[in-house]
Design a protein around this motif. Structure first.
Motif, PDB file in Angstrom:
ATOM      1  N   UNK A  46       0.894  -1.347  -0.021  1.00 52.44           N
ATOM      2  CA  UNK A  46       0.065   0.146  -0.089  1.00 52.44           C
ATOM      3  C   UNK A  46       0.819   1.107   0.003  1.00 52.44           C
ATOM      4  N   UNK A  47       2.302   1.039   0.112  1.00 54.33           N
ATOM      5  CA  UNK A  47       2.932   2.339   0.170  1.00 54.33           C
ATOM      6  C   UNK A  47       3.060   3.016  -1.160  1.00 54.33           C
ATOM      7  N   UNK A  48       2.851   4.269  -1.354  1.00 57.51           N
ATOM      8  CA  UNK A  48       2.909   5.090  -2.344  1.00 57.51           C
ATOM      9  C   UNK A  48       4.335   5.634  -2.678  1.00 57.51           C
ATOM     10  N   UNK A  49       5.324   5.214  -2.269  1.00 54.87           N
ATOM     11  CA  UNK A  49       6.708   5.488  -2.442  1.00 54.87           C
ATOM     12  C   UNK A  49       7.121   5.403  -3.813  1.00 54.87           C
ATOM     13  N   UNK A  50       6.768   4.287  -4.420  1.00 52.35           N
ATOM     14  CA  UNK A  50       7.017   3.845  -5.841  1.00 52.35           C
ATOM     15  C   UNK A  50       6.492   4.537  -7.052  1.00 52.35           C
ATOM     16  N   UNK A  51       5.535   5.512  -6.660  1.00 53.08           N
ATOM     17  CA  UNK A  51       4.824   6.374  -7.746  1.00 53.08           C
ATOM     18  C   UNK A  51       3.925   5.559  -8.391  1.00 53.08           C
ATOM     19  N   UNK A  53       0.245   4.618  -9.072  1.00 49.10           N
ATOM     20  CA  UNK A  53      -1.254   5.215  -9.075  1.00 49.10           C
ATOM     21  C   UNK A  53      -2.206   4.232  -9.941  1.00 49.10           C
ATOM     22  N   UNK A  54      -3.074   3.300  -9.273  1.00 51.74           N
ATOM     23  CA  UNK A  54      -3.879   2.713 -10.021  1.00 51.74           C
ATOM     24  C   UNK A  54      -4.974   3.649 -10.768  1.00 51.74           C
ATOM     25  N   UNK A  55      -5.416   3.326 -11.860  1.00 52.96           N
ATOM     26  CA  UNK A  55      -6.220   3.999 -12.884  1.00 52.96           C
ATOM     27  C   UNK A  55      -7.772   3.827 -11.935  1.00 52.96           C
TER      28      UNK A  55
END
Length: 515
Positions: A46-51, A53-55
């Motif tokens: 769930x981390x957003x560090x990798x960028x 972003x699901x559509x």
């Protein structure tokens, strides 16, 4: 001890504001830092560090369908029409699920009259007059897999005075006016399907012909309302609330396309490998009247070296050097290793995405042995049976059988009480026929399955098989070869079989005279 360590880490991550508050109120500053540390995600996925972003996060199944289904369908059709192993995978899905057709068994039909009328109707079931009921099953299932969904319109149409007045018209989902979204009284039309206040389907808005067809009428299309009880909408409702289908190729479209682009590039490189190139120098003293091309001016203003294209070199031939060329250097491209391994790896990923065994999709049996084949076949068989009994029967076969039974009453009268349709799926090909036949016989002897059901699993009609067996035995009896054949097969008293088939009572009493 663990709590102290956790709080110590939290203090280490305290912000300047936490420290400022802690200077005035140490307890409050520590609580701020500790509660902020508790907000750190427990799941790395769930981390957003990798960028990533699901559509359309949080979109409903219906919203995803409206946004992407049409484009996915067009791409899936293109891949199925142009990529051989994709076409083979779809063919395998149909062959394993439908075979030559799913057989109906009318439970409670003691005299067999309902089954005979059903069998007579199946030959005229196609509204277009091209296929029988088994062919319609196969075409509907193939279309559903490629497009994600297919419409079956139940047409009340009499074909003969002895069959139910019903025919089935298969329609691609393009017939549905998905652009129609409106409110009609208490009902709401969403993507061409009309729902009442309870969310039940009450109508489909269909064009009178395929919108992609040719001709003047195709340009003047206008959708018309068709009651929902006249339409069977076959699709796989994978998500709760999903009202329409997505092509089975959706997870692999990008992978197939990338592999095809790679294959095209590899094919172009292979074509270059089969050719030879040459680079040579010009010697004006050897030109012998041949005029060099104008060198022209280069981008930096200087003179550009003259070049001359001499065409392709013929393979296997001896080519003379043109006048003026010396010291030619021949260039032979080298093959790049790993092509086969990479293609097989990508195809295995694609086969997994389609849910079809890699060997079935490609025909590559190099890495297969008897044990691995049985394990994968048994697993795929479970997947096929799940779709047969959770999709094919309740969404396609059962509604057709119910509608046929209702209309058959117009011809033959009401069905006897308790009569309903049961279904027998096609039998899977045997990997080891001797063992499988022995297993079938053991199940019959143990009372786990009937002879009729085993015959239906093999794709045959039990009544027809029993009739042919009886006729064959009577024919062998009449020409006198039955006792000899039965003796060769190991029967203890072959002549008892004659009495059971209707022979005279003296058959078993005077065996010597009969022989």
């Amino acid at each position: 001890m663990g709590t102290v360590s956790t709080r110590a880490k939290a203090i280490g991550r305290a912000t300047w504001l936490d420290r400022a508050i802690g200077w005035a109120n140490p307890k409050q500053g520590l609580k701020r830092a500790w509660f902020r540390d508790a907000l750190v995600r427990a799941y790395e996925g769930a981390s957003k560090a990798d960028g990533w972003r699901p559509r359309r996060p949080g979109a409903s199944a219906r919203a995803d369908y409206v946004a992407d289904a049409r484009e996915l369908r067009h791409r899936a059709r293109a891949l199925c029409a142009n990529v051989p192993y994709v076409a083979q995978a779809l063919s395998v899905m149909v062959s394993c699920t439908i075979g030559v057709g799913v057989l109906a068994r009318w439970v409670g039909d003691r005299e067999g009259l309902t089954g005979k009328r059903w069998k007579a109707w199946t030959a005229f079931a196609d509204y277009d007059g091209l296929l029988d009921f088994g062919g319609l099953m196969a075409k509907a299932w193939h279309t559903m897999k490629v497009d994600g969904e297919v419409l079956v319109r139940l047409r009340d149409r009499r074909t003969s005075p002895t069959t139910a007045p019903l025919q089935l018209q298969l329609l691609e989902i393009d017939w549905l006016d998905v652009d129609r979204c409106e409110v009609r009284g208490d009902n709401e039309v969403i993507a061409g399907i009309e729902y009442n206040g309870r969310g039940e389907r009450v109508a489909y808005w269909l064009f009178d012909r395929h919108p992609g067809d040719v001709g003047f009428r195709a340009m003047l299309r206008e959708s018309q309302c068709v009651p929902a009880d006249e339409i069977i909408h076959l699709f796989n409702p994978a998500r709760p609330g999903q009202q329409a289908g997505i092509t089975v190729l959706a997870p692999v479209i990008a992978n197939v396309r990338d592999l095809q682009v790679y294959e095209d590039a590899e094919q172009a490189r292979k074509n270059l490998e089969a050719r030879m190139g040459a680079i040579g120098e010009w010697d004006e003293s050897l030109l012998d009247g041949v005029k060099l091309p104008d060198p022209g001016i280069s981008a930096d203003g200087g003179a550009r070296p003259a070049t001359l294209d001499l065409g392709e070199l013929a393979g296997g031939g001896i080519v003379a050097l043109p006048p003026g060329m010396r010291n030619p250097q021949f260039i032979q491209p080298t093959a790049a290793p790993g092509h086969v391994e990479y293609v097989k790896h990508r195809q295995k990923i694609i086969a997994a995405g389609l849910g079809v065994p890699y060997e079935y999709m490609t025909g590559d049996m190099v890495e297969v042995n008897f044990s691995s084949s049985r394990v994968r076949t048994n697993l795929y068989r479970r997947e096929v049976e799940r779709e047969q009994w959770t999709l094919l029967v309740p969404m396609f076969l059962a509604p057709i059988a119910r509608r046929w039974a209702q209309l058959d009453e117009l011809v033959a009268g009401p069905l006897p009480g308790g009569v309903f349709a049961d279904w027998t799926m096609p039998k899977w090909p045997s990997v080891n026929p001797a063992q499988d036949v022995a297993a079938d016989l053991s199940e019959i002897k143990g009372g786990l399955q009937s002879i009729s059901e085993k015959i239906r699993e093999r794709g045959y009609d039990p009544d027809q098989v029993f009739t042919e067996l009886r006729d064959d035995l009577r024919r062998l009896k009449d020409d006198g070869t039955l006792p000899l054949l039965a003796a060769l097969l190991g029967a203890a008293n072959p002549l008892e079989l004659l009495a059971a088939l209707g022979g005279d009572k003296t058959t078993t009493e005077k065996p010597a005279q009969k022989l």
